[in-house]
Write a protein that holds these residues in place. Structure first.
Motif, PDB file in Angstrom:
ATOM      1  N   GLY A  44       4.114   2.992  -4.059  1.00  0.00           N
ATOM      2  CA  GLY A  44       3.241   3.176  -5.219  1.00  0.00           C
ATOM      3  C   GLY A  44       3.795   4.262  -6.111  1.00  0.00           C
ATOM      4  O   GLY A  44       4.995   4.560  -6.073  1.00  0.00           O
ATOM      5  N   LEU A  45       2.910   4.869  -6.892  1.00  0.00           N
ATOM      6  CA  LEU A  45       3.352   5.935  -7.787  1.00  0.00           C
ATOM      7  C   LEU A  45       4.012   7.065  -7.002  1.00  0.00           C
ATOM      8  O   LEU A  45       4.874   7.764  -7.513  1.00  0.00           O
ATOM      9  N   GLY A  46       3.595   7.216  -5.755  1.00  0.00           N
ATOM     10  CA  GLY A  46       4.192   8.240  -4.897  1.00  0.00           C
ATOM     11  C   GLY A  46       5.695   8.083  -4.773  1.00  0.00           C
ATOM     12  O   GLY A  46       6.420   9.075  -4.661  1.00  0.00           O
ATOM     13  N   SER A  80       0.726   6.096   3.112  1.00  0.00           N
ATOM     14  CA  SER A  80      -0.725   5.865   3.161  1.00  0.00           C
ATOM     15  C   SER A  80      -1.297   6.175   4.543  1.00  0.00           C
ATOM     16  O   SER A  80      -2.145   5.466   5.068  1.00  0.00           O
ATOM     17  N   SER A  84       0.828  -1.195   0.000  1.00  0.00           N
ATOM     18  CA  SER A  84       0.000   0.000   0.000  1.00  0.00           C
ATOM     19  C   SER A  84       0.869   1.253   0.000  1.00  0.00           C
ATOM     20  O   SER A  84       0.594   2.219  -0.706  1.00  0.00           O
ATOM     21  N   ALA A  85       1.922   1.211   0.796  1.00  0.00           N
ATOM     22  CA  ALA A  85       2.781   2.386   0.908  1.00  0.00           C
ATOM     23  C   ALA A  85       3.535   2.649  -0.390  1.00  0.00           C
ATOM     24  O   ALA A  85       3.585   3.768  -0.882  1.00  0.00           O
ATOM     25  N   PHE A 127       1.378  10.917   2.128  1.00  0.00           N
ATOM     26  CA  PHE A 127       0.931  10.254   0.908  1.00  0.00           C
ATOM     27  C   PHE A 127       1.621   8.910   0.738  1.00  0.00           C
ATOM     28  O   PHE A 127       0.998   7.889   0.484  1.00  0.00           O
ATOM     29  N   THR A 128       2.925   8.927   0.906  1.00  0.00           N
ATOM     30  CA  THR A 128       3.694   7.729   0.592  1.00  0.00           C
ATOM     31  C   THR A 128       3.472   6.619   1.611  1.00  0.00           C
ATOM     32  O   THR A 128       3.474   5.446   1.266  1.00  0.00           O
ATOM     33  N   TYR A 155      -6.037   8.289  -8.920  1.00  0.00           N
ATOM     34  CA  TYR A 155      -4.904   7.346  -8.982  1.00  0.00           C
ATOM     35  C   TYR A 155      -5.215   6.242  -9.994  1.00  0.00           C
ATOM     36  O   TYR A 155      -4.369   5.841 -10.782  1.00  0.00           O
TER      37      TYR A 155
END
Ligand code: TRP
Length: 490
Positions: free
Chosen positions: A22-24, A231, A19-20, A228-229, A100
């Motif tokens: 990702g695109l971030g 989550s 979850s953490a 964000f990163t 997203y």
């Protein structure tokens, strides 16, 4: 009914890390680093990770695991009205997830284009005109772009089948979607740093410009990136932790998740800057020329396709790149859907999980349709700005206040220490109770003043008021009303 459980602790960690990461990590972090002082950005980033990220992640894991409920139920147990914090969190997350998924839809299209390197030489024109049909300067939606819409349907189907049976499906899916993109990223990193000219790019990435640290904007960017990163403030980590046994470790899991996540961001920075260095060498220009271009979507969909077509085995590496992005993103997307489903199922345990998941996915799809229109990219940009700059920090602030001042930090800390493999000291209480709220209030006030003075992104103030602030007001209002009118859980 028995609460569903993760099949093992490792699987829980896989899901949390999935979850953490990702695109971030792959486009947001490198772009921030490039923009805010190169290596010096790592300083506020790491400080915010330690002061905000880790303590709040511990808080979210702890409350979910202790209460054995999703975001709204967990806070609702403290005081019924506080369940609005949980609603705020999942609504912010839902907003993020709706755009997203659209970025994932672009990834999917680009994955198909990779086979023939269809973007050609003018990657910018291809992305903005042929794919997005972006209306120049106008927020007129025009119409929906059909290929993106179809791709979005596929994305939501993939998300749906990843979570349709709740934690049981997630446990299976993450064994592939968590490690695979990381392996691909490492392959790309090796490819990147061995390209001629890569060193130039890496120097640009790591060379610190310490004067950036004096700018509050940099600190704000670091803080919202951490939220964000990791989550945090989406209700995701609370939901995931609620499927752990009440006596399983908290602190160590939070620390592992944070370290792996940040390590991946830093590796992604190498990939991006090494390849930018290569491109600069090919085109005979300075790396700094690209910095203004690499913000947000343009990095992934304009600069990368260009670079990818320059390297040997272009098609294969392009496929690898977009498969990596897609698999990287999907576990972040479904974690949010899972957070929403957890809240709904906690409240209405008799509903079938498959049905709940279906409703949530269909709603997410419909909500994201605005981003598939001709002006989609602008709306995406505005929604992203308001949710990540205000929504998340505000929810984080409320979480810290609720635990620090209403529930009792010491009580939660004692619980955490009674189950965790690592003990946390009283510093955690001080952070949750005083330091985090103060930092978040200062940052929120700062951005607010800045946004009032200069309209974000040069968009017309009217649109920002109606659409940007509008989203936040609607989220706030719905959260308040849902908490106000829902019956307390016994
Ligand atoms: N952590 C994810 C990343 O770094 C972003 C994210 C957080 C997210 N919450 C989300 C994405 C909810 C979609 C839905 O990319």
């Amino acid at each position: 009914m028995e609460r569903a459980r993760w099949t093992s602790r490792t699987i829980f960690l896989f899901a949390a890390i999935g979850s953490a990461v990702g695109l971030g990590n792959v486009w947001r972090f490198p772009y921030l680093a490039g923009r805010y002082g190169g290596g010096a950005f790592l300083v506020p980033y790491l400080i915010m990770l330690v002061i905000l990220g880790v303590p709040l992640l511990i808080l979210e894991f702890a409350i979910g695991q202790k209460m054995q409920l999703g975001a709204t139920g967990s806070f609702g147990r403290i005081k019924h009205k506080l369940s609005s914090i949980g609603f705020g969190a999942i609504l912010c997350g839902f907003g993020v997830c709706s755009y997203y998924a659209v970025v994932m839809a672009w990834c999917l299209l680009y994955l198909i284009f990779s086979f023939s390197l269809k973007w050609g030489v003018d990657t910018e024109g291809f992305f903005l005109n042929q794919i997005l049909h972006l209306s120049p300067q106008s927020l007129d939606m025009g119409q929906v772009v059909t290929p993106i819409l179809f791709s979005l349907v596929v994305v939501w189907m993939a998300v749906y089948f990843s979570i349709w049976k709740g934690i049981k499906s997630v446990s299976k899916v993450v064994t592939v979607t968590m490690p695979l993109p990381i392996i691909l990223l490492v392959v790309l990193a090796i490819r990147g740093v061995t390209l001629p000219g890569s060193l130039e790019g890496i120097v640009h990435y790591l060379k610190p410009n310490f004067s950036a640290l004096l700018d509050l904007e940099v600190w704000h960017a670091a803080a919202s990136q951490i939220f964000f990163t990791l989550s945090i403030a989406f209700g995701i980590m609370i939901a995931y932790a609620s499927y752990k046994h009440e006596r399983s470790d908290i602190a160590k899991s939070a620390i592992i998740t944070s370290i792996v996540n940040s390590a991946i961001s830093i590796v992604a920075g190498f990939v991006v800057f090494a390849t930018l260095g290569y491109m600069a060498k090919q085109e005979g220009v300075q790396v700094s020329n690209y910095i203004s271009q690499i913000s947000g979507p343009s990095l992934t969909f304009i600069v990368f396709p260009k670079i990818l077509s320059l390297i040997p085995f272009a098609s294969a590496f392009s496929v690898l790149f977009f498969v990596m992005l897609f698999t990287l993103a999907i576990d972040s997307a479904f974690s949010l859907v899972e957070a929403v489903c957890t809240v709904v199922s906690d409240k209405y345990p008799h509903l079938r999980r498959q049905d709940v998941s279906m409703y949530v996915c269909v709603t997410g799809f419909v909500a994201g349709m605005i981003f598939t229109t001709y002006a989609g990219l602008y709306y995406l940009d505005v929604a992203d700005h308001y949710i990540t700059h205000y929504g998340l920090l505000f929810v984080g602030l409320l979480e810290a206040i609720a635990i620090g001042w209403l529930y009792g930090v010491e009580e939660l800390r004692l619980y955490i220490n009674s189950v965790s493999e690592i003990r946390i000291g009283r510093w955690w209480n001080v952070l949750i109770k005083y330091i985090i709220p103060v930092i978040l209030m200062v940052l929120l006030a700062y951005t607010f003043i800045k946004d009032i003075n200069t309209p974000y992104g040069g968009y017309p103030q009217k649109i920002l008021w109606i659409y940007g602030w509008g989203i936040l007001v609607v989220i706030g209002l719905i959260s308040y009303l849902l908490a106000h009118f829902s019956a307390p859980k016994r």
